[in-house]
Design an enzyme around this catalytic site. Structure first.
Site, mmCIF file in Angstrom:
data_model
loop_
_atom_site.group_PDB
_atom_site.id
_atom_site.type_symbol
_atom_site.label_atom_id
_atom_site.label_comp_id
_atom_site.label_asym_id
_atom_site.label_seq_id
_atom_site.Cartn_x
_atom_site.Cartn_y
_atom_site.Cartn_z
ATOM 1 N N GLU A 85 0.822 -1.215 0.000
ATOM 2 C CA GLU A 85 0.000 0.000 0.000
ATOM 3 C C GLU A 85 0.855 1.263 0.000
ATOM 4 O OE1 GLU A 85 -3.159 -0.372 2.901
ATOM 5 O OE2 GLU A 85 -3.470 -2.457 2.353
ATOM 6 N N HIS A 114 -17.450 -10.529 6.531
ATOM 7 C CA HIS A 114 -16.172 -9.853 6.767
ATOM 8 C C HIS A 114 -15.387 -10.547 7.865
ATOM 9 C CE1 HIS A 114 -13.566 -6.342 8.174
ATOM 10 N NE2 HIS A 114 -13.133 -6.688 6.987
ATOM 11 N N HIS A 115 -14.133 -10.870 7.568
ATOM 12 C CA HIS A 115 -13.216 -11.453 8.552
ATOM 13 C C HIS A 115 -11.967 -10.600 8.624
ATOM 14 C CE1 HIS A 115 -14.796 -15.859 7.810
ATOM 15 N NE2 HIS A 115 -15.654 -15.130 8.515
ATOM 16 N N GLU A 116 -11.910 -9.655 9.548
ATOM 17 C CA GLU A 116 -10.643 -8.964 9.797
ATOM 18 C C GLU A 116 -9.878 -9.839 10.783
ATOM 19 O OE1 GLU A 116 -8.802 -6.056 8.756
ATOM 20 O OE2 GLU A 116 -7.451 -7.322 9.941
ATOM 21 N N HIS A 176 -7.862 -8.523 1.719
ATOM 22 C CA HIS A 176 -7.150 -7.254 1.896
ATOM 23 C C HIS A 176 -5.866 -7.543 2.654
ATOM 24 C CE1 HIS A 176 -10.038 -3.886 0.730
ATOM 25 N NE2 HIS A 176 -10.444 -5.005 0.149
ATOM 26 N N GLU A 177 -4.882 -6.643 2.494
ATOM 27 C CA GLU A 177 -3.522 -6.910 2.986
ATOM 28 C C GLU A 177 -3.131 -8.336 2.556
ATOM 29 O OE1 GLU A 177 -5.986 -5.952 5.448
ATOM 30 O OE2 GLU A 177 -5.623 -3.966 4.622
ATOM 31 N N GLU A 221 -6.991 -6.671 -2.465
ATOM 32 C CA GLU A 221 -6.508 -5.296 -2.383
ATOM 33 C C GLU A 221 -5.055 -5.330 -2.859
ATOM 34 O OE1 GLU A 221 -6.954 -1.833 0.983
ATOM 35 O OE2 GLU A 221 -5.876 -3.633 1.520
ATOM 36 N N GLU A 226 -9.385 3.928 0.514
ATOM 37 C CA GLU A 226 -9.446 4.218 1.948
ATOM 38 C C GLU A 226 -8.431 5.275 2.380
ATOM 39 O OE1 GLU A 226 -8.756 0.273 3.531
ATOM 40 O OE2 GLU A 226 -6.595 0.497 3.441
HETATM 41 C C1 NOJ Z 1 -8.101 -2.498 5.987
HETATM 42 C C2 NOJ Z 1 -8.921 -2.800 4.785
HETATM 43 O O1 NOJ Z 1 -8.229 -2.459 3.599
HETATM 44 C C3 NOJ Z 1 -10.200 -2.036 4.899
HETATM 45 O O2 NOJ Z 1 -10.968 -2.173 3.727
HETATM 46 C C4 NOJ Z 1 -10.948 -2.504 6.127
HETATM 47 O O3 NOJ Z 1 -12.100 -1.739 6.299
HETATM 48 C C5 NOJ Z 1 -10.090 -2.375 7.374
HETATM 49 N N1 NOJ Z 1 -8.813 -2.936 7.165
HETATM 50 C C6 NOJ Z 1 -10.729 -3.059 8.566
HETATM 51 O O4 NOJ Z 1 -10.792 -4.420 8.339
HETATM 52 CA CA CA Z 2 -5.780 -1.926 3.281
#
Ligand code: NOJ
Ligand code: CA
Length: 698
Positions: free
Chosen positions: A184, A409-411, A479-480, A498, A504
Site C-alpha cells: 500500500e 467480513h473477517h478482519e 485485503h492486505e 486489495e 481508503e
Molecule cells: C483495511 C482494509 O483495507 C479495509 O478495507 C478494512 O475496512 C479495514 N482494514 C478493517 O478491516
Molecule cells: Ca488496506
C-alpha cells in the site's frame, strides 16, 4: 444438442500443435539453447558459461532487452547451485490453445507459446539436478526452476534465489518499495539509475512495514528509451516466498530477493518442486501490457468443479462510514456509535436491491474490535459471534427476500493462528447461511512473530484459506493480501484482492491521499497482477465528515474507474446520502461487472489511459478514461463498437470548468446516438475522467 455443438466448436478451435522433440545430447554436450515466440519477435538464449554457470538473455525484434543474466540458488548447509553445470537434455514443445475464463476481462484467452525445458546436472561430486523451463509467448516470457526428486537434495532450505534481469539501459521505472508486509504505497517514477528506496518515504499508517533492501515489489514496470514497455512479475506463487527485486543502479541490474522469515531463511521445501514463474511482459504500446494474458496463461486450468456459486458482483455496504468516521461510526460496538446494526444493514440491503448492486458487505459485525490493534491479538476476534445489535440470521433472511447477497467480513488483524483455529466454524456458518463471499483482512504485524505478509508461511496461509473457502462455496476478497499471481485461473473463487493503496487512504491518510496520477499508474503496474478491490465511486469528493481529507479526482474520474480498474467485485462505497439525487449514479447502476472483451484504446503510464469493455452476455459496451493532474484531450475512434448496431450512448464527463481540487463535482451528462463509424472527442480536465455507456438501440 446445443452443448454438444459448443463443445465441438471448442475442440476445433483448440488447435493443439504438440511437437515434442527430445534432444538427447550425447557426450559432445551443447552449452547453448535458442528458443523463440510463435511470431518470432521474442527470442531467448540460454547458455552455460565456461565455468558451467547458467545464464540467459532476451531479444525483442532483434534488439537485446535482457543482457546476459545469471541464474542460481543459495542454500543452508549445502553449497550453492551456480556453476559447474552441464546440459543433460532439452525438451521442446509448441502449444496453441484457447481456454475460457470463468469470469474475467474477456471470455476466451489464447495460450500460444514455445516451451523449452533444459535439464541441468552438476558435474562435480554433489551431482545435483536442476531444470530451467522457459515459455516464450508473443507478449513476453516466463521461466521457472524445477528441482526433481534426487539423491542429494531432499528437504532443503533456500537462503536465496539469485535470478538476474540485466537491463540494457537507464529505463524509466514505475515502482513501489520491496516491502515485505504491504503493497500500500504510492508509486514513484524514476530512472533506474536514480531508484533509491528511502524507507522514511514509505511510512505506512495501517500496517507493519518492513523494507530491508534497495528493492522493489512486483509488478514493476519500465519504459525504455526506444519506447518499449517491460513489466517484471511472477506467476503461480505457490509454497514459496514472494519475490522482490533488488536494484543495482550502476549495472542496471535487478536480482531476485525473496521475502524472509525470523530464521533468515527464505523457503523451506522438499524435492520434487517447481518455483513460481519469473515473468517479463513486453509491449510496444503501454496498453499492450494490460491486454497481455501472460500471468493467467502461466497458471494451471480451473480445478474447481462446481462453480455455480461463483458470481461477479457490484456491492455496497457498511464500510466508508467507518473510514470517514461519520458521526464517529465505529467497527466497535462499545464505542456507542456502532455502524453494523441490523437496522442500518437493512437500509443497505434496500439500497442495493433498488440500484442493481448485488451484494452488501458489513464490517464490524463480530466481536473483537475493541482490542483489534493491541499487541496481544491472538484469541481476540471471533468470526461467528455477532455484536448484540446485529442479528446475522435476520439480516441474511432479509437480504434473501430482496435478492441480495451478503458479503461476510473477517478482519484477522494478522493473528493467523486464531483465524486458522476458527476456519471450520466460520466457513461452516457461511455455508449454512448461504453466504458465498468473504472479505478478509490482515492489518498489523503477522503473529507468529518473525513472519511477514509476503513470505512462504503467509503464502501458504492465504492458499489454505482460499481452498477452505472453495470447499464451502465461498469467494475470497483478501485485503492486505499476498500479491495476485494468476491463481484466479486455477481457483476462480480468488475473486479479488486489495494489495495497493486503495480509496481508503483518501479518507484518513495524513499525506494528502492518493494524488490524481495514482490511477493512471495502477493499471500498468498492480493491475497486471490481477483484479483489484479498489472501491472507486466516491461522490462526496471533499468528504464532509473529514475536514483534512479529500479524494483527488473529479466525479467523472471516479465513474471511469469502474471500467479502467478491472475487478469482478466493484463496490459503490460512498454513503447513501452522497449518492441520492446524483444523476451520475446511473452509471454505477448500469456498468457491467463481467466482460467478453477488453481493449485499451490509448494510454501513457502516469498520464492517462482509456479502456473499453463489452459486457458478457449482452451487446453493451462501457468506456472509462482517466487523466492525471495535467488532464488530457483526445479523439476516440468508436470502431470497437459492433459494426451492425446503433448505440444510445450516455456520456458522463467533466464540466469544462471542473478540476480535481477546485471544482471536482462538476460534471455533465450527454446523450447521443453513435455507431462504430463515429468519433468521440473527450476533454479530461486535470484529475478528470470520462465514463460512457453504450446500449444498442432496440
Ligand atoms: C483495511 C482494509 O483495507 C479495509 O478495507 C478494512 O475496512 C479495514 N482494514 C478493517 O478491516
Ligand atoms: Ca488496506
Amino acid at each position: 444438442m446445443k452443448i454438444n455443438s459448443r463443445i465441438n466448436d471448442l475442440f476445433s478451435r483448440v488447435a493443439i500443435a504438440l511437437l515434442l522433440i527430445m534432444l538427447m545430447i550425447g557426450c559432445s554436450k551443447t552449452d547453448e539453447v535458442k528458443m523463440k515466440s510463435p511470431d518470432g519477435n521474442v527470442e531467448v538464449e540460454f547458455l552455460l558459461k565456461k565455468d558451467g554457470s547458467p545464464n540467459y538473455l532476451v531479444m525483442y525484434k532483434g534488439s537485446k532487452i535482457i543482457d546476459t543474466s545469471s541464474l542460481g540458488f543459495e542454500f543452508r548447509d549445502m553449497p550453492p547451485i551456480k556453476d559447474n553445470l552441464v546440459i543433460d537434455n532439452v525438451e521442446v514443445s509448441n502449444i496453441s490453445e484457447i481456454w475460457q475464463m470463468v469470469w474475467g476481462e474477456q471470455s476466451e484467452v489464447e495460450n500460444n507459446y514455445q516451451e523449452v525445458k533444459i535439464n541441468l546436472a552438476e558435474k562435480n561430486e554433489s551431482d545435483r539436478l536442476m531444470n530451467v523451463i522457459f515459455k516464450i509467448y508473443n507478449d513476453g516470457i516466463g521461466f521457472r526452476y524445477e528441482f526433481p526428486e534426487q539423491k542429494n537434495m531432499n528437504d532443503i532450505v533456500i537462503m536465496d534465489e539469485n535470478t538476474q534481469f540485466k537491463l540494457t539501459g537507464d529505463h524509466k521505472v514505475w515502482w513501489i518499495p520491496g516491502d515485505w508486509d504491504i503493497y500500500e504505497h504510492l508509486y514513484k517514477t524514476t530512472l533506474l539509475s536514480e531508484l533509491k528506496v528511502n524507507v522514511t518515504d514509505f511510512d505506512n499508517q495501517l500496517a507493519q512495514t518492513y523494507i530491508p533492501y534497495n528493492a522493489v515489489n512486483t509488478p514493476v514496470t519500465m519504459k525504455t528509451d526506444d519506447g518499449l514497455y517491460l513489466s517484471f512479475h511472477e506467476a503461480n506463487l505457490t509454497n514459496y516466498s514472494g519475490m522482490t527485486l533488488l536494484v543495482d543502479n550502476e549495472k542496471f541490474m535487478l536480482q531476485s530477493e525473496l521475502v524472509g522469515s525470523a530464521d533468515e531463511s527464505k523457503v523451506k521445501i522438499t524435492t520434487p518442486f517447481v518455483t513460481p514463474w519469473r515473468t517479463i511482459q513486453i509491449g510496444e504500446k503501454a496498453g499492450d501490457l494490460i491486454e497481455s494474458k501472460l500471468i493467467v496463461n502461466l497458471n494451471e486450468p480451473n480445478k474447481l468443479e462446481d462453480i455455480s456459486w461463483i458470481q461477479p458482483m457490484k456491492y455496497t455496504g457498511i464500510w466508508w462510514d467507518m473510514h470517514v468516521g461519520r458521526m464517529s461510526a465505529s467497527w466497535d460496538y462499545n464505542s456507542g456509535n456502532h455502524a453494523a446494526t441490523t437496522e442500518y444493514t437493512k437500509q443497505m440491503i434496500d439500497f442495493a436491491a433498488s440500484n442493481n448492486l448485488m451484494g452488501v458487505l458489513v464490517e464490524g459485525w463480530n466481536t473483537g474490535w475493541e482490542d483489534w490493534t493491541s499487541a496481544e491479538r491472538e484469541g481476540i476476534f471471533d468470526f461467528v459471534t455477532p455484536y448484540p445489535d446485529y442479528d446475522l440470521e435476520e439480516v441474511v433472511r432479509y437480504a434473501k427476500s430482496k435478492g441480495v447477497e451478503m458479503i461476510m467480513h473477517h478482519e484477522t488483524s494478522a493473528a493467523v493462528t486464531t483465524y486458522e483455529q476458527q476456519l471450520d466454524t466460520a466457513y461452516s456458518l457461511m455455508k449454512r447461511l448461504g453466504i458465498h463471499a468473504v472479505k478478509t483482512g490482515y492489518v498489523g504485524t503477522i503473529i507468529p512473530k518473525g513472519e511477514y505478509h509476503h513470505g512462504q508461511f503467509m503464502v501458504n496461509h492465504y492458499r489454505k484459506v482460499l481452498l477452505h473457502a472453495a470447499e464451502h462455496q465461498v469467494m475470497v476478497n483478501a485485503h492486505e493480501p499476498i500479491k495476485a499471481t494468476g491463481i484466479r485461473r486455477t481457483y476462480p473463487n480468488a475473486i479479488a484482492r486489495e494489495g495497493l493503496r486503495g480509496q481508503e487512504f483518501n479518507a484518513w491518510s495524513a499525506d494528502g491521499g492518493n494524488p490524481p496520477e495514482h490511477l493512471t499508474i495502477v493499471p500498468f503496474t498492480r493491475m497486471l497482477a490481477g483484479p483489484i478491490d479498489f472501491t472507486p465511486g466516491i461522490f462526496d469528493i471533499k468528504i464532509k465528515y473529514r475536514e483534512n481529507n479529500q479524494v483527488n479526482t473529479t466525479i467523472a474520474h471516479q465513474l471511469a474507474l469502474y471500467v479502467v480498474i478491472y475487478s469482478p467485485l466493484q463496490m459503490a462505497p460512498d454513503l447513501i446520502e452522497n449518492y441520492e439525487g446524483h444523476p451520475a449514479f446511473q452509471f454505477i447502476r448500469d456498468v457491467g461487472i463481467d466482460w467478453s472483451e477488453t481493449k485499451v484504446l490509448n494510454g501513457e503510464i502516469g498520464d492517462y489511459v482509456t479502456i473499453v469493455r463489452k459486457e458478457k452476455g449482452t451487446d453493451n459496451w462501457f468506456l472509462g478514461s482517466v487523466a492525471d493532474e495535467n488532464g488530457k484531450s483526445m479523439e476516440i475512434d468508436l470502431s470497437f463498437l459492433d459494426a451492425d448496431k446503433k448505440y444510445n450512448a450516455t456520456i458522463y464527463k467533466d464540466a469544462d470548468d471542473a478540476h480535481w481540487n477546485d471544482n471536482p463535482t462538476a460534471y455533465v451528462i450527454e446523450n447521443k446516438v453513435l455507431t462504430s463509424e463515429d468519433k468521440l472527442s473527450l476533454n479530461l480536465v486535470p484529475g478528470g475522467g470520462c465514463a460512457v455507456s453504450f446500449f444498442p438501440v432496440k
